[in-house]
Design a protein around this motif. Structure first.
Motif, PDB file in Angstrom:
ATOM      1  N   TYR A   1      47.042  47.204  53.851  1.00 20.52           N
ATOM      2  CA  TYR A   1      47.702  45.926  53.589  1.00 20.52           C
ATOM      3  C   TYR A   1      46.727  44.757  53.733  1.00 20.52           C
ATOM      4  O   TYR A   1      46.680  43.864  52.879  1.00 20.52           O
ATOM      5  N   ILE A   2      45.965  44.746  54.814  1.00 22.90           N
ATOM      6  CA  ILE A   2      45.060  43.615  55.067  1.00 22.90           C
ATOM      7  C   ILE A   2      43.970  43.542  54.004  1.00 22.90           C
ATOM      8  O   ILE A   2      43.677  42.469  53.464  1.00 22.90           O
ATOM      9  N   THR A   3      43.370  44.691  53.689  1.00 24.47           N
ATOM     10  CA  THR A   3      42.299  44.669  52.685  1.00 24.47           C
ATOM     11  C   THR A   3      42.841  44.302  51.308  1.00 24.47           C
ATOM     12  O   THR A   3      42.181  43.568  50.552  1.00 24.47           O
ATOM     13  N   CYS A   4      44.040  44.760  50.969  1.00 23.73           N
ATOM     14  CA  CYS A   4      44.616  44.405  49.667  1.00 23.73           C
ATOM     15  C   CYS A   4      44.892  42.905  49.581  1.00 23.73           C
ATOM     16  O   CYS A   4      44.625  42.274  48.543  1.00 23.73           O
ATOM     17  N   VAL A   5      45.430  42.332  50.653  1.00 19.43           N
ATOM     18  CA  VAL A   5      45.689  40.884  50.647  1.00 19.43           C
ATOM     19  C   VAL A   5      44.396  40.112  50.434  1.00 19.43           C
ATOM     20  O   VAL A   5      44.325  39.177  49.614  1.00 19.43           O
ATOM     21  N   VAL A   6      43.346  40.486  51.154  1.00 18.74           N
ATOM     22  CA  VAL A   6      42.063  39.784  51.035  1.00 18.74           C
ATOM     23  C   VAL A   6      41.462  39.986  49.638  1.00 18.74           C
ATOM     24  O   VAL A   6      40.994  39.036  48.997  1.00 18.74           O
ATOM     25  N   LEU A   7      41.472  41.215  49.147  1.00 23.81           N
ATOM     26  CA  LEU A   7      40.856  41.503  47.847  1.00 23.81           C
ATOM     27  C   LEU A   7      41.638  40.868  46.699  1.00 23.81           C
ATOM     28  O   LEU A   7      41.038  40.387  45.726  1.00 23.81           O
ATOM     29  N   PHE A   8      42.963  40.863  46.778  1.00 24.16           N
ATOM     30  CA  PHE A   8      43.746  40.190  45.732  1.00 24.16           C
ATOM     31  C   PHE A   8      43.440  38.703  45.710  1.00 24.16           C
ATOM     32  O   PHE A   8      43.305  38.095  44.641  1.00 24.16           O
ATOM     33  N   GLY A   9      43.347  38.112  46.880  1.00 26.01           N
ATOM     34  CA  GLY A   9      43.011  36.696  46.938  1.00 26.01           C
ATOM     35  C   GLY A   9      41.614  36.403  46.469  1.00 26.01           C
ATOM     36  O   GLY A   9      41.314  35.273  46.053  1.00 26.01           O
ATOM     37  N   ALA A  10      40.734  37.409  46.502  1.00 23.33           N
ATOM     38  CA  ALA A  10      39.338  37.209  46.117  1.00 23.33           C
ATOM     39  C   ALA A  10      39.094  37.389  44.631  1.00 23.33           C
ATOM     40  O   ALA A  10      38.045  36.958  44.130  1.00 23.33           O
ATOM     41  N   CYS A  11      40.034  38.023  43.903  1.00 20.79           N
ATOM     42  CA  CYS A  11      39.764  38.289  42.491  1.00 20.79           C
ATOM     43  C   CYS A  11      40.896  37.912  41.548  1.00 20.79           C
ATOM     44  O   CYS A  11      40.762  38.087  40.333  1.00 20.79           O
ATOM     45  N   ILE A  12      42.021  37.370  42.050  1.00 18.91           N
ATOM     46  CA  ILE A  12      43.136  36.972  41.192  1.00 18.91           C
ATOM     47  C   ILE A  12      43.362  35.467  41.326  1.00 18.91           C
ATOM     48  O   ILE A  12      43.332  34.925  42.436  1.00 18.91           O
ATOM     49  N   GLU A  13      43.601  34.806  40.220  1.00 20.03           N
ATOM     50  CA  GLU A  13      43.834  33.363  40.203  1.00 20.03           C
ATOM     51  C   GLU A  13      45.092  33.015  41.004  1.00 20.03           C
ATOM     52  O   GLU A  13      46.101  33.724  40.957  1.00 20.03           O
ATOM     53  N   GLY A  14      45.039  31.897  41.765  1.00 21.20           N
ATOM     54  CA  GLY A  14      46.136  31.515  42.645  1.00 21.20           C
ATOM     55  C   GLY A  14      47.450  31.283  41.925  1.00 21.20           C
ATOM     56  O   GLY A  14      48.520  31.666  42.421  1.00 21.20           O
ATOM     57  N   VAL A  15      47.410  30.648  40.733  1.00 20.53           N
ATOM     58  CA  VAL A  15      48.663  30.389  40.004  1.00 20.53           C
ATOM     59  C   VAL A  15      49.309  31.693  39.556  1.00 20.53           C
ATOM     60  O   VAL A  15      50.541  31.788  39.468  1.00 20.53           O
ATOM     61  N   LEU A  16      48.509  32.714  39.307  1.00 24.82           N
ATOM     62  CA  LEU A  16      49.048  34.010  38.912  1.00 24.82           C
ATOM     63  C   LEU A  16      49.639  34.745  40.117  1.00 24.82           C
ATOM     64  O   LEU A  16      50.655  35.441  39.998  1.00 24.82           O
ATOM     65  N   LEU A  17      49.036  34.567  41.285  1.00 24.66           N
ATOM     66  CA  LEU A  17      49.587  35.168  42.498  1.00 24.66           C
ATOM     67  C   LEU A  17      50.958  34.576  42.833  1.00 24.66           C
ATOM     68  O   LEU A  17      51.816  35.268  43.373  1.00 24.66           O
ATOM     69  N   ARG A  18      51.146  33.300  42.527  1.00 27.09           N
ATOM     70  CA  ARG A  18      52.425  32.638  42.835  1.00 27.09           C
ATOM     71  C   ARG A  18      53.441  32.796  41.707  1.00 27.09           C
ATOM     72  O   ARG A  18      54.577  32.329  41.827  1.00 27.09           O
TER      73      ARG A  18
END
Length: 595
Positions: free
Chosen positions: A296-313
């Motif tokens: 969970y922790i690594t996925c959260v960090v890696l998603f935040g590192a390679c996916i645009e913020g507007v797409l995450l929201r």
């Protein structure tokens, strides 16, 4: 939990057995039944998730109900989920009824699919460092656009040396003409196409590091992009912008996230099927927590590192035509994530249908709730047939509701209450230092148990204080029912140990100094005579004694039986029961006289 599990044999019941033997049948039954309901409704949630993945991403054409209008799409989806969910529940219940060994075999297949999907995500993240996927997101100014009704992120384009408007133009203007009247914000701002998955080396993690909560209907915006004001803000809701479908804040997101970590007790619920529960429960639970926490922790960090913020929201992926973001990120194919998610939900649903009936069977066999005793029976090999039928029925209620958004928070409360009382049980047993408290698992301390208990209680009220009160009220009602209607059990629990310690402490304090006359209470010794049928000859003597002390003092009741205890053991126990019954009867008569 590891300490309690290694303190003795843990038969069927898992967490219920641990709590009831440590805190008594009332606490054990109340928390156990709430945990059972939580596990059962969680099973219906997993089944609904399975059907949603099936109908949305795998076989969309399998839908029985099809909406003619856009506003009817939600109702059609819910009806499809009810039909297919019922079929899926029936199939899963049959698999569980056949035997737990088949569930274990299927669990290995589901686990393999989940591991492959997790590896595909990590492989896709690494691939973005040198070859990010083409996954464009269209922005107007700094606002994210829903990309359902246009193909090109352009206002106009040149075709055969002629400037023509695009489909995007028609969404903001009253006509396709270049001189048409358009939305003011659309006129004042340019459209920009950005990559939704720019990759690990893009530095997007610096933008995603901080929170961006907002109210319902708030526009999803890219903060570092230029935006020129214009237009009537009240009309923005009619424009194809991506907005928050719910109000977001930290405590709400904690409540949404928490159900994803409630499976850590799945192994303890099936303690009766484990070869060596004392060894398997601690090792399996600790490894499960460690593994899932790392993922969970690594996925959260890696998603935040390679996916645009507007797409995450963008909750529903409206800016990318509803495509799976994690599926696009993964390698080699999005289907790995779809299949992995499908089997993950299937496996979780089977685990719930396997663990919940065994939990109910353990409660029923203890006899602490009289009307549940029928569910303690099952097949000759111990499979809880009747409990499985009840579990499937309750699970079907959740499936017929179809949308469990309002029910899900209270399920989290039931799980949190279970974790709270497991920590409390360990702390009480440790502080009491009872002779039988000798767990083989040594890495525990009562302060850690109190810390875990405090965190569970805090999380209940942080997530939803009113649902926490509802869950506690339900548990309190079950507690009082078991206290007044349930069978009396003596398991040497910690609550009785606390009472004995408190009585011992009070008696020792009384010896420290002579009592003052203001604190004097009558203390009477009454010797009763029993006839040949072990019936009290003079029962009114106890009523007279109650009147003498007016309910304020202490009465010691006894009788003399000639002979030795070895030869008169049965008569002595009968006399003890007769004395207790006579005292209760005399006390009740005294209360009636007062009224």
């Amino acid at each position: 939990m590891s300490a309690i599990a290694t303190n003795g044999v843990v038969p069927a019941g898992g967490s219920y057995y641990m709590i009831s033997r440590s805190l008594g049948p009332e606490f054990g039954g109340a928390v156990g039944l709430c945990f059972y309901l939580g596990t059962t409704f969680a099973g219906s949630m997993y089944i609904l998730g399975t059907i949603e993945i099936l109908l949305t991403y795998i076989v969309p054409k399998a839908a029985i109900f099809v909406a003619d209008k856009k506003e009817d799409e939600v109702d059609a989806l819910l009806n499809n989920m009810r039909v297919y969910g019922t079929c899926c529940l029936t199939l899963m219940a049959v698999v569980v009824f056949v035997g737990v060994k088949y569930v274990n075999k299927l669990a290995l297949v589901f686990l393999a699919c989940v591991i492959l999907s997790i590896l595909a995500i990590y492989a896709g993240v690494i691939k973005t460092a040198f070859d990010p996927p083409d996954f464009p997101v269209c922005l107007l100014g700094n606002r994210t656009l829903q990309n359902h009704n246009f193909d090109k992120c352009l206002k106009t384009e040149v075709i055969n040396n002629v400037t023509v408007t695009t489909q995007l133009w028609k969404l903001f203007c009253d006509g396709p003409e270049l001189n048409a009247t358009c939305n003011a914000y659309f006129q004042n701002n340019n459209v920009t196409e950005v990559q939704g998955i720019p990759g690990l080396t893009s530095g997007v993690i610096s933008e995603n590091m901080w929170s961006d909560y907002g109210p319902l209907g708030m526009l999803v915006e890219k903060k570092n992009f230029l935006s020129n004001p214009g237009g009537d803000p009240s009309q923005d809701m009619y424009m194809p912008y991506v907005v928050n479908d719910i109000a977001t804040f930290f405590t709400l997101l904690v409540g949404i996230y928490f159900p994803s970590v409630t499976g850590i007790m799945a192994g303890s619920n099936r303690s009766g099927d484990l070869r060596d529960a004392q060894k398997s429960i601690p090792i399996g639970t600790i490894l499960a927590i460690a593994t899932t926490s790392i993922i969970y922790i690594t996925c959260v960090v890696l998603f935040g590192a390679c996916i645009e913020g507007v797409l995450l929201r963008d909750k529903f992926g409206d800016s990318v035509k509803g495509n799976l973001v994690i599926g696009t990120l993964s390698w080699p194919s999005p289907w790995v994530i779809v299949i992995g998610s499908f089997f993950s939900c299937c496996g979780a649903g089977l685990q719930s249908l396997t663990g919940a009936p065994r939990l109910l069977q353990a409660i029923a066999r203890d006899g602490i709730v009289p009307f549940l005793q029928v569910f303690g029976h099952g097949k000759a090999n111990g499979e809880p047939t009747w409990a499985l039928l009840l579990t499937a029925g309750i699970c079907e209620i959740g499936i017929l509701i179809a949308s469990l958004d309002a029910v899900a928070p209270i399920l989290s409360m039931f799980f949190l209450m279970c974790y709270l009382f497991v920590n409390l049980a360990c702390a009480v047993q440790t502080l009491l230092r009872t002779p039988n408290w000798r767990p083989r698992f040594k890495y525990y301390h009562w302060t850690l148990s109190f810390l875990g208990m405090s965190l569970c209680l805090s999380l209940m009220f942080i997530s939803s204080w009113y649902y926490a009160i509802v869950a506690m009220a339900i548990a309190g009602c079950i507690y009082k029912y078991i206290e007044y209607r349930g069978a009396e059990k003596e398991w040497g629990d910690g609550i009785r140990g606390l009472s004995l310690n408190a009585a011992r402490y009070a008696l020792i304090r009384l010896e420290e100094a002579p009592p003052h006359t203001k604190n004097w209470r009558p203390q009477l010794l009454v010797l009763l005579n029993l006839d040949s049928e072990q019936v009290v000859k003079h029962p009114r003597l106890l009523s007279f004694t109650s009147q003498l002390k007016a309910g304020k003092g202490l009465t010691i009741v006894g009788n003399i039986i000639e002979g030795t205890y070895l030869t008169k053991e049965a008569e002595a126990k009968m006399a003890e029961q007769v004395n207790a019954h006579a005292c209760r009867h005399a006390h009740a008569d005294m209360e009636k006289c007062r009224e």
